[in-house]
Design an enzyme around this catalytic site. Sequence first.
Site, short mmCIF file in Angstrom:
data_model
loop_
_atom_site.label_atom_id
_atom_site.label_comp_id
_atom_site.label_asym_id
_atom_site.label_seq_id
_atom_site.Cartn_x
_atom_site.Cartn_y
_atom_site.Cartn_z
N ARG A 150 -1.12 -20.66 -12.75
CA ARG A 150 -0.10 -19.72 -12.26
C ARG A 150 1.30 -20.22 -12.62
O ARG A 150 1.65 -21.35 -12.33
CB ARG A 150 -0.24 -19.55 -10.73
CG ARG A 150 0.93 -18.86 -10.03
CD ARG A 150 0.89 -17.36 -10.23
NE ARG A 150 2.02 -16.72 -9.58
CZ ARG A 150 2.01 -16.25 -8.32
NH1 ARG A 150 0.92 -16.37 -7.58
NH2 ARG A 150 3.07 -15.67 -7.81
N ARG A 169 0.72 -12.50 -13.56
CA ARG A 169 0.22 -13.82 -13.18
C ARG A 169 -1.28 -13.95 -13.48
O ARG A 169 -2.02 -12.96 -13.42
CB ARG A 169 0.53 -14.13 -11.72
CG ARG A 169 -0.19 -13.35 -10.65
CD ARG A 169 0.47 -12.06 -10.16
NE ARG A 169 1.90 -11.98 -10.10
CZ ARG A 169 2.62 -12.01 -8.99
NH1 ARG A 169 2.02 -12.13 -7.82
NH2 ARG A 169 3.91 -11.88 -9.01
N ASP A 205 -3.26 -14.77 -8.23
CA ASP A 205 -2.37 -14.61 -7.08
C ASP A 205 -3.23 -14.63 -5.83
O ASP A 205 -4.18 -13.84 -5.71
CB ASP A 205 -1.60 -13.29 -7.19
CG ASP A 205 -0.58 -13.11 -6.08
OD1 ASP A 205 -0.08 -14.13 -5.58
OD2 ASP A 205 -0.30 -11.96 -5.71
N ASP A 246 -3.01 -14.39 -1.66
CA ASP A 246 -2.17 -14.06 -0.51
C ASP A 246 -3.02 -14.16 0.76
O ASP A 246 -4.12 -13.61 0.82
CB ASP A 246 -1.61 -12.65 -0.63
CG ASP A 246 -0.51 -12.54 -1.65
OD1 ASP A 246 0.37 -13.41 -1.66
OD2 ASP A 246 -0.53 -11.59 -2.46
N GLY A 282 2.05 20.38 10.35
CA GLY A 282 1.01 20.99 11.17
C GLY A 282 1.29 22.47 11.37
O GLY A 282 2.39 22.96 11.06
N GLU A 336 13.71 22.53 11.32
CA GLU A 336 13.54 23.71 10.49
C GLU A 336 14.36 24.87 11.05
O GLU A 336 14.49 25.03 12.27
CB GLU A 336 12.06 24.08 10.44
CG GLU A 336 11.70 25.03 9.33
CD GLU A 336 10.20 25.03 9.07
OE1 GLU A 336 9.83 25.25 7.91
OE2 GLU A 336 9.43 24.83 10.01
N TYR A 345 7.17 39.04 11.12
CA TYR A 345 6.08 38.88 12.09
C TYR A 345 5.74 40.22 12.74
O TYR A 345 4.61 40.43 13.19
CB TYR A 345 6.47 37.86 13.17
CG TYR A 345 6.28 36.42 12.75
CD1 TYR A 345 5.26 36.06 11.88
CD2 TYR A 345 7.11 35.42 13.24
CE1 TYR A 345 5.08 34.74 11.52
CE2 TYR A 345 6.94 34.10 12.88
CZ TYR A 345 5.92 33.76 12.01
OH TYR A 345 5.75 32.46 11.65
#
Length: 369
Positions: A89, A98, A101, A103, A176, A200, A212
Amino acid sequence: MKAGSQTTTAYVALGANLGDRKANIAAAARLLDASERITLTGVSTLVETEPLGPADEPEYINAVACIETDLSPQALFEKMVSIEDALGRVRGERWSARTIDLDLLLYGGELISTPALTVPHSRMHLRSFVLKGMCELNGELMHPVLKRSMNELAARLNGGDFSLSPDRPQLISIAGIIGVGKTTLAQGLAQALGCAMIAEAYDTNPYMPQVYAGRKDLALDSQLYFLNSRAEQLDKDKLAPGAVAVGDYVFDKEMIYATRTLSPEQLASYMPAHDAVAAAVAECVLAVYLHDSPPACLARIDLRNRPYEKGIDLPALEAFAQDYDRLFAGWRKCPVIRLDAGRFNCTDAAQVRILADEMRHYVWKSPEK
């Protein structure tokens, strides 16, 4: 390890994008297992991924290893660094290519924060290639900070890998169907996070009540009003980079409602306007899909008794619910937290604060000084 010694289960991410990548991963696993006071108990299937850094880098191969150890977290970290060094490395800039690696993802349930080591790994919940391996090894394991299982965290990413960036607005979008509680939740989250709330423009749309009420000839006017309003609110050049904001809608709903409410002729007129502004809209860094049964949402709509919502019926809500399900089934733009409004109380400040604290791990924040 000495017989009878107290051990801790730890998880280590393995990655490589230089040289013989598979051989490098295998060698790292062998060296872990051969190390004194470490026992390798499992390695997940190899996963190939694109680099999260410079696009011209080679692709990575990744896996997750499960170990038992009686080493301290710091000693384990130092052993991992020594394995990286042994496998060639070369330490360069962040995101640089690399040979290997390693972690440290988890060390039991411990929370560790030192200049050299952060556990749990601060970005593991944003990486599908990590969570896929974790799910394979122990999908029901709970993240010690987020208090969610690896399976649930993986489902939020839908196979995507994400990075946090201060260079883009930190927009959180609540999605939603009508009546599910989006605005209530957005208001509570904005207060808990101490940020702006984007609402909104329902109350100012002059065409919506008539649409509507059955005026289909005004549907295009109504949809264009919403389109222009949303495009202005979410203009990525107007929202501050790095600043968190919570919106009570996701811009992608535009096509759901346009497709459902416009005639073919109206939709043909609408699409050029949509395409002209869509590219300028800031994409959210986190989406919340708030869902509930259409009958429950209709009951909320009836209870709040807004005149312009009188024409909403159950079949319409069911159709929109199916559209939202389809939208988020294939969503790959950002992580998605799914909330059942039948179980999560959007008016409960304590529940909202807990959710807000969880969300902080999905948005960029300034390093502490």
